[in-house]
Design a protein around this motif. Structure first.
Motif, PDB file in Angstrom:
ATOM      1  N   THR A   3       0.852  -1.183   0.000  1.00  0.00           N
ATOM      2  CA  THR A   3       0.000   0.000   0.000  1.00  0.00           C
ATOM      3  C   THR A   3       0.889   1.235   0.000  1.00  0.00           C
ATOM      4  O   THR A   3       2.044   1.180   0.416  1.00  0.00           O
ATOM      5  N   GLN A   4       0.354   2.316  -0.464  1.00  0.00           N
ATOM      6  CA  GLN A   4       1.087   3.577  -0.553  1.00  0.00           C
ATOM      7  C   GLN A   4       0.177   4.697  -0.091  1.00  0.00           C
ATOM      8  O   GLN A   4      -0.932   4.847  -0.613  1.00  0.00           O
ATOM      9  N   ALA A   5       0.635   5.476   0.861  1.00  0.00           N
ATOM     10  CA  ALA A   5      -0.133   6.637   1.306  1.00  0.00           C
ATOM     11  C   ALA A   5      -0.043   7.727   0.247  1.00  0.00           C
ATOM     12  O   ALA A   5       1.037   8.022  -0.256  1.00  0.00           O
ATOM     13  N   VAL A   6      -1.176   8.278  -0.117  1.00  0.00           N
ATOM     14  CA  VAL A   6      -1.243   9.389  -1.068  1.00  0.00           C
ATOM     15  C   VAL A   6      -1.810  10.568  -0.293  1.00  0.00           C
ATOM     16  O   VAL A   6      -2.987  10.580   0.056  1.00  0.00           O
ATOM     17  N   GLU A   7      -0.960  11.546  -0.030  1.00  0.00           N
ATOM     18  CA  GLU A   7      -1.337  12.614   0.880  1.00  0.00           C
ATOM     19  C   GLU A   7      -1.420  13.987   0.235  1.00  0.00           C
ATOM     20  O   GLU A   7      -1.781  14.953   0.897  1.00  0.00           O
ATOM     21  N   SER A   8      -1.089  14.077  -1.038  1.00  0.00           N
ATOM     22  CA  SER A   8      -1.120  15.381  -1.705  1.00  0.00           C
ATOM     23  C   SER A   8      -1.425  15.183  -3.190  1.00  0.00           C
ATOM     24  O   SER A   8      -1.308  14.073  -3.720  1.00  0.00           O
ATOM     25  N   THR A   9      -1.801  16.259  -3.848  1.00  0.00           N
ATOM     26  CA  THR A   9      -2.040  16.172  -5.294  1.00  0.00           C
ATOM     27  C   THR A   9      -0.741  15.836  -6.028  1.00  0.00           C
ATOM     28  O   THR A   9      -0.780  15.167  -7.057  1.00  0.00           O
ATOM     29  N   ASP A  11       1.571  13.793  -4.856  1.00  0.00           N
ATOM     30  CA  ASP A  11       1.659  12.336  -4.733  1.00  0.00           C
ATOM     31  C   ASP A  11       0.748  11.662  -5.756  1.00  0.00           C
ATOM     32  O   ASP A  11       1.134  10.702  -6.415  1.00  0.00           O
ATOM     33  N   SER A  20      -9.600   6.877  -4.649  1.00  0.00           N
ATOM     34  CA  SER A  20      -9.487   5.735  -3.752  1.00  0.00           C
ATOM     35  C   SER A  20     -10.693   4.814  -3.900  1.00  0.00           C
ATOM     36  O   SER A  20     -11.829   5.291  -3.876  1.00  0.00           O
ATOM     37  N   LEU A  40      -7.208  13.483  -5.506  1.00  0.00           N
ATOM     38  CA  LEU A  40      -7.494  13.004  -4.156  1.00  0.00           C
ATOM     39  C   LEU A  40      -9.010  12.969  -4.017  1.00  0.00           C
ATOM     40  O   LEU A  40      -9.648  13.950  -3.653  1.00  0.00           O
TER      41      LEU A  40
END
Length: 69
Positions: A3-9, A11, A20, A40
């Motif tokens: 899994t990969q955290a996507v925290e910004s545009t 990213d 998601s 996001l």
């Protein structure tokens, strides 16, 4: 599986994250939609029963089979 955290545009752009959940097989989206952009947001998938929050188990199995063929 990872899994990969996507925290910004940024990213989202870098990872090809189109909402998601985004599922990537070897870095490729097996369920691309024309005109889809990095975002996001929530993502919907086209399934035999209409739009849903994830692909069906059968769609995932088909994508994996195509990827390994």
């Amino acid at each position: 599986m990872s899994t990969q955290a996507v925290e910004s545009t940024e990213d989202a752009d870098r990872l090809g994250f189109t909402g998601s959940p985004t599922i990537l097989l070897d870095g490729t989206d097996p369920f691309p939609q024309p005109g889809e952009i990095s975002a996001l947001s929530c993502r919907v998938y086209t399934t035999p029963d209409g739009l849903a929050g994830s692909p069906t188990v059968e769609q995932l199995a088909d994508a994996l089979t195509r990827r390994t063929a």
